[in-house]
Motif scaffolding. Structure first.
Motif, PDB file in Angstrom:
ATOM      1  N   ASP A  58       0.834  -1.205   0.000  1.00 48.73           N
ATOM      2  CA  ASP A  58       0.000   0.000   0.000  1.00 48.73           C
ATOM      3  C   ASP A  58       0.868   1.254   0.000  1.00 48.73           C
ATOM      4  OD1 ASP A  58      -2.321  -1.362  -0.023  1.00 48.73           O
ATOM      5  OD2 ASP A  58      -2.799  -1.084   2.105  1.00 48.73           O
ATOM      6  N   GLU A  59       1.902   1.244   0.834  1.00 51.84           N
ATOM      7  CA  GLU A  59       2.764   2.427   0.922  1.00 51.84           C
ATOM      8  C   GLU A  59       3.557   2.629  -0.366  1.00 51.84           C
ATOM      9  OE1 GLU A  59       4.680   4.146   4.274  1.00 51.84           O
ATOM     10  OE2 GLU A  59       4.203   2.404   5.485  1.00 51.84           O
ATOM     11  N   VAL A  60       3.969   1.520  -0.969  1.00 49.98           N
ATOM     12  CA  VAL A  60       4.711   1.622  -2.227  1.00 49.98           C
ATOM     13  C   VAL A  60       3.817   2.260  -3.286  1.00 49.98           C
ATOM     14  CG1 VAL A  60       5.811   0.299  -4.067  1.00 49.98           C
ATOM     15  CG2 VAL A  60       6.152  -0.372  -1.695  1.00 49.98           C
ATOM     16  N   ARG A  61       2.577   1.777  -3.375  1.00 44.20           N
ATOM     17  CA  ARG A  61       1.663   2.315  -4.378  1.00 44.20           C
ATOM     18  C   ARG A  61       1.365   3.793  -4.109  1.00 44.20           C
ATOM     19  NH1 ARG A  61      -2.968   3.871  -4.262  1.00 44.20           N
ATOM     20  NH2 ARG A  61      -4.235   4.198  -6.108  1.00 44.20           N
ATOM     21  N   VAL A  62       1.102   4.147  -2.855  1.00 46.91           N
ATOM     22  CA  VAL A  62       0.717   5.532  -2.573  1.00 46.91           C
ATOM     23  C   VAL A  62       1.886   6.486  -2.845  1.00 46.91           C
ATOM     24  CG1 VAL A  62       1.182   5.698  -0.068  1.00 46.91           C
ATOM     25  CG2 VAL A  62      -0.676   6.965  -1.049  1.00 46.91           C
ATOM     26  N   GLU A  63       3.110   6.047  -2.583  1.00 43.97           N
ATOM     27  CA  GLU A  63       4.271   6.892  -2.883  1.00 43.97           C
ATOM     28  C   GLU A  63       4.376   7.133  -4.392  1.00 43.97           C
ATOM     29  OE1 GLU A  63       6.407   8.666  -1.273  1.00 43.97           O
ATOM     30  OE2 GLU A  63       8.010   8.947  -2.743  1.00 43.97           O
TER      31      GLU A  63
ATOM     32  N   ALA B 169      -1.190   9.978   5.565  1.00 45.89           N
ATOM     33  CA  ALA B 169      -1.049  10.483   6.933  1.00 45.89           C
ATOM     34  C   ALA B 169      -0.253   9.485   7.762  1.00 45.89           C
ATOM     35  CB  ALA B 169      -2.423  10.684   7.557  1.00 45.89           C
ATOM     36  N   ILE B 170       0.554  10.007   8.680  1.00 41.65           N
ATOM     37  CA  ILE B 170       1.275   9.121   9.608  1.00 41.65           C
ATOM     38  C   ILE B 170       0.958   9.525  11.033  1.00 41.65           C
ATOM     39  CG2 ILE B 170       3.175   8.488   8.060  1.00 41.65           C
ATOM     40  CD1 ILE B 170       4.881  10.633   9.481  1.00 41.65           C
TER      41      ILE B 170
ATOM     42  N   TYR C 179     -11.467  11.831  -2.259  1.00 44.27           N
ATOM     43  CA  TYR C 179     -10.166  11.639  -1.607  1.00 44.27           C
ATOM     44  C   TYR C 179     -10.007  10.184  -1.193  1.00 44.27           C
ATOM     45  CZ  TYR C 179     -11.100  16.592  -1.027  1.00 44.27           C
ATOM     46  OH  TYR C 179     -11.438  17.891  -1.266  1.00 44.27           O
ATOM     47  N   ARG C 180      -8.761   9.761  -1.126  1.00 47.71           N
ATOM     48  CA  ARG C 180      -8.429   8.503  -0.449  1.00 47.71           C
ATOM     49  C   ARG C 180      -7.342   8.854   0.549  1.00 47.71           C
ATOM     50  NH1 ARG C 180      -7.320   3.646  -4.520  1.00 47.71           N
ATOM     51  NH2 ARG C 180      -7.636   2.402  -2.661  1.00 47.71           N
ATOM     52  N   VAL C 181      -7.523   8.409   1.779  1.00 54.72           N
ATOM     53  CA  VAL C 181      -6.545   8.740   2.825  1.00 54.72           C
ATOM     54  C   VAL C 181      -5.887   7.447   3.303  1.00 54.72           C
ATOM     55  CG1 VAL C 181      -6.160   9.889   5.027  1.00 54.72           C
ATOM     56  CG2 VAL C 181      -8.029  10.647   3.550  1.00 54.72           C
ATOM     57  N   TRP C 182      -4.593   7.375   3.156  1.00 52.88           N
ATOM     58  CA  TRP C 182      -3.827   6.214   3.610  1.00 52.88           C
ATOM     59  C   TRP C 182      -3.183   6.573   4.941  1.00 52.88           C
ATOM     60  CZ3 TRP C 182      -4.313   1.952   0.587  1.00 52.88           C
ATOM     61  CH2 TRP C 182      -4.791   2.161  -0.717  1.00 52.88           C
ATOM     62  N   VAL C 183      -3.253   5.662   5.889  1.00 52.33           N
ATOM     63  CA  VAL C 183      -2.690   5.932   7.220  1.00 52.33           C
ATOM     64  C   VAL C 183      -1.667   4.860   7.552  1.00 52.33           C
ATOM     65  CG1 VAL C 183      -3.205   6.206   9.667  1.00 52.33           C
ATOM     66  CG2 VAL C 183      -4.857   6.987   7.963  1.00 52.33           C
ATOM     67  N   ASN C 184      -0.494   5.284   7.949  1.00 52.08           N
ATOM     68  CA  ASN C 184       0.539   4.320   8.340  1.00 52.08           C
ATOM     69  C   ASN C 184       1.275   4.802   9.581  1.00 52.08           C
ATOM     70  OD1 ASN C 184       0.570   2.100   6.265  1.00 52.08           O
ATOM     71  ND2 ASN C 184       0.657   3.880   4.932  1.00 52.08           N
TER      72      ASN C 184
ATOM     73  N   ARG D  82       6.117   9.173   1.403  1.00 55.82           N
ATOM     74  CA  ARG D  82       6.238  10.523   1.992  1.00 55.82           C
ATOM     75  C   ARG D  82       4.878  10.967   2.533  1.00 55.82           C
ATOM     76  NH1 ARG D  82       9.511  10.434  -2.306  1.00 55.82           N
ATOM     77  NH2 ARG D  82      11.613  11.293  -2.111  1.00 55.82           N
ATOM     78  N   PRO D  83       4.848  11.425   3.791  1.00 60.14           N
ATOM     79  CA  PRO D  83       3.557  11.839   4.354  1.00 60.14           C
ATOM     80  C   PRO D  83       3.231  13.294   4.009  1.00 60.14           C
ATOM     81  CG  PRO D  83       5.266  12.007   6.006  1.00 60.14           C
ATOM     82  CD  PRO D  83       5.946  11.514   4.760  1.00 60.14           C
TER      83      PRO D  83
END
Lengths: 463, 627
Positions: free
Chosen positions: A89-94, B117-118, B146-151, B186-187
């Motif tokens: 997921d992080e790879v794709r979002v980056e 977002a982190i 929007y799509r919000v990814w949280v890590n 990158r956040p």
């Protein structure tokens, strides 16, 4: 003025006017068609003196880094790998953010086959023209994963198909039903976590039962024949998951957990990708006193899902030519052989399979003469083992099918998984509302938001 | 009315104003769309009427002859009018028919703006849930805007380095190898636990590749002391009356927990977890000398701490080997209140954690105190240089405004009681970290790396795994710690000892040490642990040896005798105060090295499992306890 003259005059004035009207209409229609059909153009990035390659972390070790170092010693423009994360997921979002916000951070993306359509449709990556001879080098199925709307946007770097691992002595299931029966008896380490791996397993469960989830870009899961087959298949899986052997294995496994469970002996069978073969083969506890492997590998009975990753050039890269040369290097015959033997990546070239069927080479043999050959102190995957793996992989790839393509695949996958997984993991048999499920899949396919409760009543909570 | 009440009232007013602004913005957007539709429909209707009326009498030759220029103009008019009418008809038809075609078959949605977002790992489930509801609340025609990814956010030190180096992980240079590792995607949004933490980071970021801006608090909650339900009754009996406003005096609470109930009070490692840092600040107020410092566990988040707590054995039961040897009933945790709630619902949001959680038996009970400071969860904008994207800023503003209205935890967490002290400031956090570190025992560690080829064999080079994970050790070190790196091998019947890096510390040569971990492999068979200890032995200062191996050194016929032989070697080699064997990859510890007796004698073997960074932190923490 006679009626005939009036008619002639009307005809004379009508024809040029109609022609002019049609011209105006045609020009606008053409413009609208171009606007709808073409992806937005990204502004070109400023020049820089090296290529940056966006990749996920390497689950198969760090061998890719060695290949990039090799390219840097011979290539015309140096390349730099940027390893983003373990999380897909992080790879794709980056990558998406780099393209969406035009950060110019990357020249090349290593994209999962499931994202290639999305990246192409949105104009994040540019076409890679191939000659007929170049196309002929690749496995057809692998090459098609890099196409969108008939255009080649990405070149396969590694392909993948599921394998069935079984501990030595376990019978080989001949078909999907026999596999479920064997799983009920001996335990089956299979990925059913709430992640993309879970979707893949559930697609395979349905594909293997002859179910078509989509056809020609349309959802057809609710057609009576598909619905009946799907209901039967999911009921079989639900029964298998409730068996005593399977309860001990668990239902939240991912690829890595599956290896641990299989290695521990808690499961007699495992579904996994090719990289697991190398992991197990390098583990001394998975070899007998004579060095023989304590497990066997074969194509997954039924229909597997095609996995892998493709190399694509960022649409705003200032060095598309150099990027294509770098991609050509990574898909060279010798490089693909090394990736297979030394790192567990499944080759995308026909020649590599032919070579391993004829005269298999180990990693040690392939790297002898390089600056840093690998150690030769004992444990290594043998040529015969690599030959068996290549054969099993080739057969598995023949039987594998791609996932439904589209710009909104991730939403589609989630809507599919939320329902299928809830049904398979349910403690009691539940009726399936295929109309509702198919409606949710259609919405997701067009990019519309689908709450997980909407996709499958009583399913997991929406996140 | 207290200052906090004032602050809350002001915050409420600001939230209200922002809410009104958002509603006005949405209404304006809706009105604009409606107006656009009306205009298009009027245009459609007009063109339709014209076409329906039949043949339109447009300029032709028979109208007024006039001048030559006039005739040319009329001819031009005649030439352009019909194409224009054609184009207008298509446009009108397109707009008129598209709603119908949308009904028949929904058009694909445009790409949503994707935000990243982190936040600390323990807040990830709550922020993901909030993001999901936000996406649902902002659908446009069923399509997500929007799509919000949280890590999970990295540690403060890693973020400081990342914001200065384009989000690369430290060390930024990987020797001559052509790769860089990022701290994940990158956040564009960061939700720290407190404004003090955000200030702490912003004050320390130089040469920033990103600009950070604090944009208001989205929720508040206090830290609490949590113990297993079975222990809570004992603790309650020993505690006196609650103070006015609720809770107990922090000094009394901790003193009773430690002395009467014999609990070890733990919190996540302050160098890695902001909640841990705030807990350390609260505890160091009571004991500025740093006696509480060792309470900092080696976990990098509250979730990881709770997950490990869940794996501790209950008294009398056989649990997994744990270097501290603690039972679950002997531990009290200092954690944010919502984490207790998450834990009690069996949802820690950590993969592979909580599978064996049982309602009742495993539930935690919280004890509050006015001495615990609040967490205020500010919303921090992150703008990366070279990424000017208006749609990103608009999406982020929309999410922030939504969070300001709805909060982060919804109704899960009760609001802090009135009279709570304010959040910790950046200077207090820096002092607390300094206090914690000053209270730690310094370590002199000799890392003996199994240098044989099996550690470097593709596809999974274990030395590379250790090299990639080793930066996580830096936050566990204090300035006085000294590390030495050695490689062992057999050559010509002799144990060969190669110094790879000597006398590295947190601030000096640490990156060299990391680079040297993945150096060229040596040749020859494995070296037994006993030979390593004897070879390392001669030296002036006492030290602990850490043997990092793939387990090959146990592959001999006398493996079962390893513990006895190593214990003897330890006794004979005076400067070596302990041996910690870390087995990587799929290797296994020799069973005799995992027993309680071995642990008591400062001899321990641990299997790293899939998380090498965690295993290394655990190793450093255990060795510090021995030192």
């Amino acid at each position: 003025m006679t009626r005939r003259r009036r008619l002639r005059r009307t005809r004379r004035s009508f024809l040029p006017r109609a022609l002019a009207f049609a011209t105006g209409a045609g020009v606008l229609l053409g413009w609208l068609a171009i606007q709808n059909g073409s992806a937005p153009e990204l502004a070109a990035c400023a020049d820089r003196d090296h290529l940056t390659v966006a990749v996920g972390n390497d689950v198969a070790g760090g061998f890719r880094r060695d290949l990039v170092a090799e390219w840097n010693s011979i290539g015309t423009m140096k390349a730099d790998l940027v390893e983003i994360s373990d999380s897909t997921d992080e790879v794709r979002v980056e990558m998406v953010q780099a393209a969406q916000f035009q950060s110019c951070a990357y020249d090349i993306y290593l994209v999962d086959v499931a994202w290639t359509g999305e990246f192409a449709e949105r104009g994040y990556i540019s076409e890679i023209p191939l000659t007929v001879a170049e196309r002929a080098r690749f496995l057809d199925k692998a090459l098609r994963t890099g196409q969108f709307a008939g255009v080649q946007y990405a070149i396969p770097f590694a392909t993948d198909a599921p394998l069935l691992f079984r501990r030595s002595g376990m019978p080989l299931p001949e078909n999907p039903d026999a596999l479920l029966e064997a799983a009920r008896r001996h335990g089956y380490a299979v990925q059913l976590d709430d992640s993309e791996g879970g979707s893949v397993t559930l697609f395979e469960a349905l594909f293997s039962a002859g179910v078509q989830v989509t056809a020609g870009g349309e959802v057809v899961l609710d057609q009576p024949v598909n619905a009946q087959r799907a209901e039967r298949a999911l009921a079989g899986w639900q029964e298998m998951m409730r068996s005593g052997a399977q309860r001990a294995v668990g239902s939240h496994l991912r690829e890595e957990d599956s290896i641990q469970i299989f290695r521990s002996g808690a499961a007699g069978y495992m579904r996994n990708w090719a990289f697991a073969f190398h992991r197990l083969a390098m583990d001394s506890s998975m070899r007998g006193p004579g060095g023989d492997l304590l497990f066997e590998v074969s194509p997954l009975p039924g229909t597997g899902v095609l996995g892998g990753s493709n190399l694509a050039v960022a649409a705003n890269s200032p060095h598309p030519e150099e990027a294509r040369k770098f991609i050509a290097f990574l898909t060279d015959d010798e490089v693909q052989k090394k990736l297979f033997a030394c790192s567990g990546y499944t080759p995308v070239l026909k020649s590599v399979y032919a070579s391993y069927a004829r005269q298999p080479e180990t990693c040690q043999e392939l790297l002898s003469g390089t600056l840093e050959p690998p150690p030769s102190d004992g444990l290594e995957t043998t040529a015969a083992e690599l030959q068996a793996l290549a054969g099993a992989m080739h057969a598995a790839l023949e039987a594998a099918e791609p996932r439904p393509a589209g710009a909104h695949y991730s939403l589609f996958s989630r809507a599919f998984r939320s329902c299928a997984r809830a049904l398979v993991l349910s403690r009691v048999a539940r009726p399936v509302d295929f109309d509702r499920w198919a409606r949710a899949l259609r919405e997701a396919m067009s990019g519309r938001h689908v709450g997980e409760r909407d996709a499958c009543p009583g399913g997991p909570t929406d996140q | 009315m207290t200052a906090q009440d004032d602050e809350q009232a002001r915050s409420g007013t600001v939230k209200g104003q922002i809410g009104i602004a958002v509603i006005a913005e949405v209404l304006a957007g809706v009105a604009g769309k409606a107006l656009e539709s009306v205009i298009v429909w009027i245009a459609c209707a007009a063109v339709g009427l014209i076409l329906a009326a039949g043949w339109v009498r447009l300029p032709t030759r028979r109208r007024s002859p006039g001048s030559a220029a006039g005739r040319r103009l009329r001819r031009l008019g005649a030439l352009t009018t019909w194409p224009a009418l054609g184009a207008v008809s298509v446009l009108a038809g397109y707009h008129a028919l598209s709603p119908i075609s949308h009904l028949v078959r929904p058009q694909p949605c445009p790409a949503a703006t994707e935000l990243h977002a982190i936040t600390a790992r323990e807040n990830v489930p709550a922020l993901r849930a909030a993001a999901g509801t936000f996406v649902r609340d902002t659908l446009l025609g069923g399509c997500p805007a929007y799509r919000v990814w949280v890590n999970a956010a990295p540690s403060l030190d890693e973020m400081i380095f990342g914001f200065e180096h384009d989000w690369r992980r430290s060390p930024s240079q990987q020797g001559t190898e052509p790769f860089h590792r990022l701290n994940g995607a990158r956040p564009h949004i960061w939700i720290p636990a407190s404004t003090g933490e955000a200030d702490y980071l912003i004050e320390r970021v130089n040469r920033a590749r990103a600009r950070l801006g604090i944009r208001g608090s989205i929720d508040t909650e206090p830290m609490v002391l949590a113990v297993l339900g079975a222990v809570a009754a004992d603790l309650m009996r020993e505690l006196g009356q609650e103070v006015k406003g609720g809770g107990h005096e922090l000094g009394e609470l901790l003193s009773v927990a430690r002395s009467a109930a014999r609990l070890t009070v733990v919190y996540p490692w302050p160098g890695l977890s902001s909640a841990g840092l705030i807990a350390a600040a609260d505890l160091s107020d009571l004991d500025p000398g740093g006696a509480w410092a060792l309470s900092g566990a080696y976990d990098d988040s509250v979730s990881a701490l709770l997950c490990r707590f869940l794996e501790l054995p209950m008294p009398g039961s056989a649990g997994p080997a744990e270097p501290t040897g603690r039972a679950r009933t002997s531990v009290a945790l200092v954690v944010p209140r919502h984490s207790v709630s998450d834990y009690n619902q069996g949802d820690l949001g950590v993969e592979g954690c909580g599978g064996d959680w049982q309602m009742g038996r495993d539930a935690l009970q919280e004890f509050s105190s006015p001495g615990f400071r609040s967490l205020d969860y500010p919303f921090v904008d992150v703008d990366w240089t070279g990424q000017p994207a208006p749609q990103l800023a608009a999406g982020r503003d929309a999410f922030r405004n939504w969070l300001l209205r709805h909060g982060l935890f919804g109704d899960q967490v009760a609001p802090p009681r009135s009279g709570k002290p304010a959040v910790r400031g950046s200077a207090e956090l820096a002092d607390a970290l300094s206090d914690v570190k000053s209270g730690l025992h310094k370590i002199n560690l000799h890392i003996a790396l199994d240098g044989t080829g099996s550690m470097s064999r593709p596809p999974n080079s274990l030395r590379r795994q250790v090299r990639d994970a080793f930066p996580a050790v830096r936050q566990m070190l204090i300035n006085e710690d000294v590390l030495h790196l050695w490689a062992f091998s057999f050559a010509r019947e002799r144990v060969m000892l190669t110094s790879l890096t000597s006398s590295a510390s947190r601030n000096d040569r640490f990156n060299d040490l990391i680079q040297n971990i993945a150096g060229r492999p040596l040749v020859g068979p494995e070296v037994p642990v006993t030979s390593m200890i004897r070879k390392l032995g001669p030296g002036s200062r006492p030290f602990v040896a850490a043997v990092v191996t793939d387990g090959g050194l146990f592959d001999d016929d006398q493996a079962a005798e390893t513990a006895r032989r190593v214990t003897r070697a330890l006794a004979e080699t005076e400067p070596v105060g302990g041996v910690y064997v870390l087995v990587l990859g799929d290797g296994r510890c020799e069973p005799s090295l995992t027993s309680a007796d071995s642990r008591a004698g400062h001899l321990l073997c641990a299997e790293a499992g899939p998380d090498t960074a965690f295993a290394l932190r655990q190793m450093i923490s255990t060795i510090r306890e021995w030192s």
